[in-house]
Design an enzyme around this catalytic site. Structure first.
Site, PDB file in Angstrom:
ATOM      1  N   GLY A   1      16.794 -21.100 -35.545  1.00  0.00           N
ATOM      2  CA  GLY A   1      16.100 -21.706 -34.414  1.00  0.00           C
ATOM      3  C   GLY A   1      16.926 -22.829 -33.799  1.00  0.00           C
ATOM      4  O   GLY A   1      17.917 -23.295 -34.374  1.00  0.00           O
ATOM      5  N   CYS A   2      16.509 -23.274 -32.631  1.00  0.00           N
ATOM      6  CA  CYS A   2      17.272 -24.276 -31.883  1.00  0.00           C
ATOM      7  C   CYS A   2      17.162 -25.662 -32.519  1.00  0.00           C
ATOM      8  O   CYS A   2      18.172 -26.290 -32.851  1.00  0.00           O
ATOM      9  CB  CYS A   2      16.810 -24.309 -30.429  1.00  0.00           C
TER      10      CYS A   2
END
Lengths: 348, 348, 348, 348
Positions: free
Chosen positions: A150-151
């Site tokens: 994920g970011c």
């Protein structure tokens, strides 16, 4: 040329991936799919592709697509990928999944935080690896199913990884106060991301409940050698792109900041995409926007003996599509930086 | 490799040029200069170059620099270039001037609008050419001093050029209502571009007096075969990049819009960087940001028999640094698109 | 105290109206309604009302509401008001309609541009008046149904009205190039107003086809004493509030700019909310934001003998809710400025 | 009417103060001053005052001004006020100082953090009080020199004050991660607040070294009854206004969140300008913009037994000019809310 399919190319991560793949010298995009835009030209949805792409959305039929390509990127809502990927599919085409389904190895934690049943525990256990390249580079090539991180997760883990196994940190003290641009919320319409609702305002959201929390914890726990529980607070910032993670770590001993720098420098000595900033300099998201870099600044608050590490990435690149390409490069034995050498574009 | 110097690399156009030159496969940046940052590392001013550039600002000594490079890009305030470039210099290195000094061939018009004496009329008359590639591509290679067009100018001329010699337009009716992002105003500090003074507001400025007016008029006059006087109104828009030019042209006859499209299509049939949008579609600056494209939309208001042509460019690329690289490609016989193939980055 | 109902209080115009009504010394808000938020507290939708309002959305039952209040504000999509307002209702409560249904007196033009049947021609002809206060102040008090003007319309008409009956203008030459903030598009979700789709970009939209065109034309025709057809081009600007209208008018004679100023000064000599700016100064939307002012700047391009008039308003105040309150003040014999004296808030 | 002078009216805090004073029913603005704009009309600097103010900047002569007014607001850079205010002046006119000089009672801490000599220790010790109204309301009226708190400070202290004396918090654990709009940096030109340098980017700045740190610590120490040392990290957010403070406090016992709510509710039960949000709701700066409110959201992260309190204010109102007016109201025995009742304006 690597034959590529992008399943879920209509979202922002998918679109950024298409852009990066077009400028990759070893890639041929064969198929793009979408649930709801079948037969629509890509350049009618995304005008930046006019005169550059003749791609048209096709049906999401991964069973068929896997026969025609070398690798499939999945950019789908959580819960979908684990129900469509199979042993058979990954025997035909490698998979890089930009979604959450294969990021967390502890099934009960995944199911609890995502409030859903996982679709394929076997694949999760046997065939997938967490694709944070800087941590797992050596092993990624052995797997056929890569869980692209994920970011927020990428930015947070890279900011903290080098010191997680050190005895001089208080492992119960971790706080990550993160700030994201609005692309992090995707392209789906929602009142919270309507221009006039989020422009010129800032808020915290999903306080103490964001799903990237267990993903960060699991990876940091591996490094720490013990269970890490931390506080992760995301904020929505009125800008298109960028993530900044301000990380607080209490120290249990007196450490000189130069020693911290040496630890980070050594840890990232072979990592092209991590830039350790000079002492006194902290990251700004503008300096990584459009690039695959993660910038890291280190501060020691001697008054409270606390380390304040600030990390910055472009959430759609190092936090999604760029890291996906980096994983592809590793999988296919290419130089990790191939197609990812863009310098950040500024001011933009 | 083409050996390159960038004189005036500290401004935004200079910086964007450096970025494009770094990703150009045939270029080696030898020297960058600045008036006031001598010996400063480039990456300390522009953090996007950390780990990517070891360049350091040197003194603006063009007489010396021209001996070591094949081409010099000048990104200087108006009035400077015409006083430092000489016949001797251009005999040693080609020059692409991103400033205004050599853009207007009529000396009195230049001196009147810019309120300054021109420094070198001989060079202007004998050695320079207006470097709007789509119009002058065939002749650019014959010159050693290329006047790179202004940002508003490029967008306006490309929007209007195809019909300027047509008898069915009222040549006295031209109005260009243009809108620019704030990078157009440069990096110099000014209260009008202080964040909190221009954010969340729009204004017209330099109404009926902006210096790009005579530049647009001169080029359009050449095509029209008669003196064109037009209205040009710039506006400052609270965004970093992008120019949109909304152009109004009264028609003197009834024309079908398809005929207009055919004229534009024919005119730009060999121009990679001009994208004529489908009927009913108008440009948005987001679709060209980060690219060298000029997007053009055509509308016919049948109620008033007026053509409304809307053009959009990235002011720092097609409106400055990108077009400069395009000119360099032409000068050195490279494919015009070399190093300029970036698809617009979105959302950014 | 004037008892007030706001029908359609969930949109941005409705919300701004509620705010202005709360700070109005002579108003008591009795009822607010909404189609889809019945029984929801207002402060749960709009957090600025926490601790300030106990209002709860009620059903849109205008037949019932009109018995309990002195005036009803309607903030509804076009086509709705004309189907719910009746002679009986306006005999009980005055109506100020912020929608389009009663703005255009020529039924066929309304039905053609809005592509719908008008619901009540009798009301339109007999009982309604166009509520642009500066033009129709004297007559508004005689009517029970006030058609509150559109946002673009208000700004455009106020910019042009003073010279529309002058013989020295070319009445066929009018062009209005208008720019609006995103609140102009309302609160309904749409991909075009998703933050990351409109932030940092500008575009023209509804070129030669925006529905405010006939409204502007009709009012200017009345002043001109002849049919006016003009070009109106709206643009979407990445900011929350504000409209700027850049208006072009060709002159048929040589006129001194001071004469134009005198005409405007005389025309608006009794208008508190119109501010004619000093020569050389043009409006910026920031100076009217949060206020009910319309700022006007006048420029004469002597090269083309064209007048360039620039107007600016806050689209939600003078362009909607503020003008509605101004109309209410007129209807109830209050000083026109009551509750509308806020100085623009800056920087915001 | 209270006769008022504003010394330093050219900055943003001064300007917001002028706006609030104009809408205050009991105030008559007699004098405004500035160092560098003497004799300039106020409305030529700030266009929102056109037709509303005839004020002209006068010289900063406080010795003279104090004879003609009842109260002087000072909005000056730090280090100035303590050198111009005297016992004689405050015997003639009350002073509300929006600067830092009288905010910190410990002289050595002030001089250390501000790196300057304090100009008047006697005034600091004998005549000044810290003007955070919610904490010191009872005593403010006894003083003639009010130190108006800083913006970050106000938001941080109000978020934390209610629990600072509780035994269940770990008083060594406090972390305040704060985010501010760009007005917080003032109107002075600087590359860091040039539009294109801070737009679309976020950064931390002055990490572990911001001057609001000792101010927050001193006030919280008073409540806690012991020396508090905390971590304060400010961030610059690309928006005009608003501060959000995300505060982390480790708990040493198991506490139910309802108990925390009760503590806050009781603490602020008489405070009009503090709004405790419902459980599950966190502040957004948009809901306080243009108002004098401080919104507070409370979260308990049971996984780490940590309290996360989020506060939001408008930095120019409750964080500066609004609180200054609130202090004036207290000083003159007016209702504390007089002239400060604006509901937040949205979307703006």
């Amino acid at each position: 040329m690597i034959k590529v399919a992008v399943v879920g190319a209509s979202g922002y991560a998918g679109q950024e991936l298409i852009r990066l793949l077009y400028q990759h010298p070893n890639v041929d995009i064969k198929v793009i799919t979408s649930r709801s835009n079948i037969n629509e030209r890509y350049d009618s949805m995304y005008g930046n592709y006019i005169k550059r792409s003749n791609l048209t959305f096709e049906v999401n039929d991964v069973d068929k697509i896997c026969k025609d390509v070398d690798i499939i990127f999945l950019a789908l809502p959580h819960g979908v990928a684990s129900n469509i990927v199979t042993k058979d599919i990954i025997s035909k085409a490698k998979i890089i999944d930009l979604g959450a389904d294969f990021r967390i190895s502890d099934l009960s934690i995944y199911e609890n935080w995502y409030n859903t049943k996982h679709g394929n525990e076997t694949l999760l256990k046997e065939d997938s690896i967490y694709g944070l390249c800087e941590l797992n580079r050596e092993n990624i090539g052995k797997y056929k199913l890569i869980a692209n991180p994920g970011c927020y997760t990428t930015c947070s883990i890279l900011s903290l990884a080098p010191i997680m196994d050190k005895s001089f940190i208080d492992k119960k003290s971790l706080i990550i106060d993160a700030k994201s641009g609005v692309t992090g919320a995707g392209r789906s319409l929602d009142i919270s991301t309507h221009f006039t609702e989020c422009n010129e305002s800032i808020k915290a959201y999903k306080v103490a409940s964001h799903r990237h929390t267990p993903e960060i914890e699991e990876q940091l726990s591996v490094i720490a050698g013990e269970d890490i529980h931390l506080i992760f607070t995301p904020h929505l910032v009125p800008m298109n792109r960028g993530i900044l993670a301000t990380c607080y770590i209490r120290l249990t001993e007196d450490i000189h900041i130069d020693d911290i720098y040496n630890i980070y420098r050594e840890f990232y000595k072979d990592d092209y995409f991590v830039r350790l900033l000079n002492k006194g300099i902290n990251p700004e998201t503008k300096w990584v926007k459009g690039s695959n870099y993660c910038d890291i600044g280190i501060n020691l608050d001697s008054r409270t003996n606390t380390l304040i590490v600030v990390g910055a990435i472009d959430n759609l690149i190092k936090g999604a599509a760029g890291q996906a390409v980096q994983n592809m490069n590793i999988l296919f034995g290419l130089d990790e930086t191939t197609g990812l050498e863009d310098i950040a574009i500024f001011p933009v």
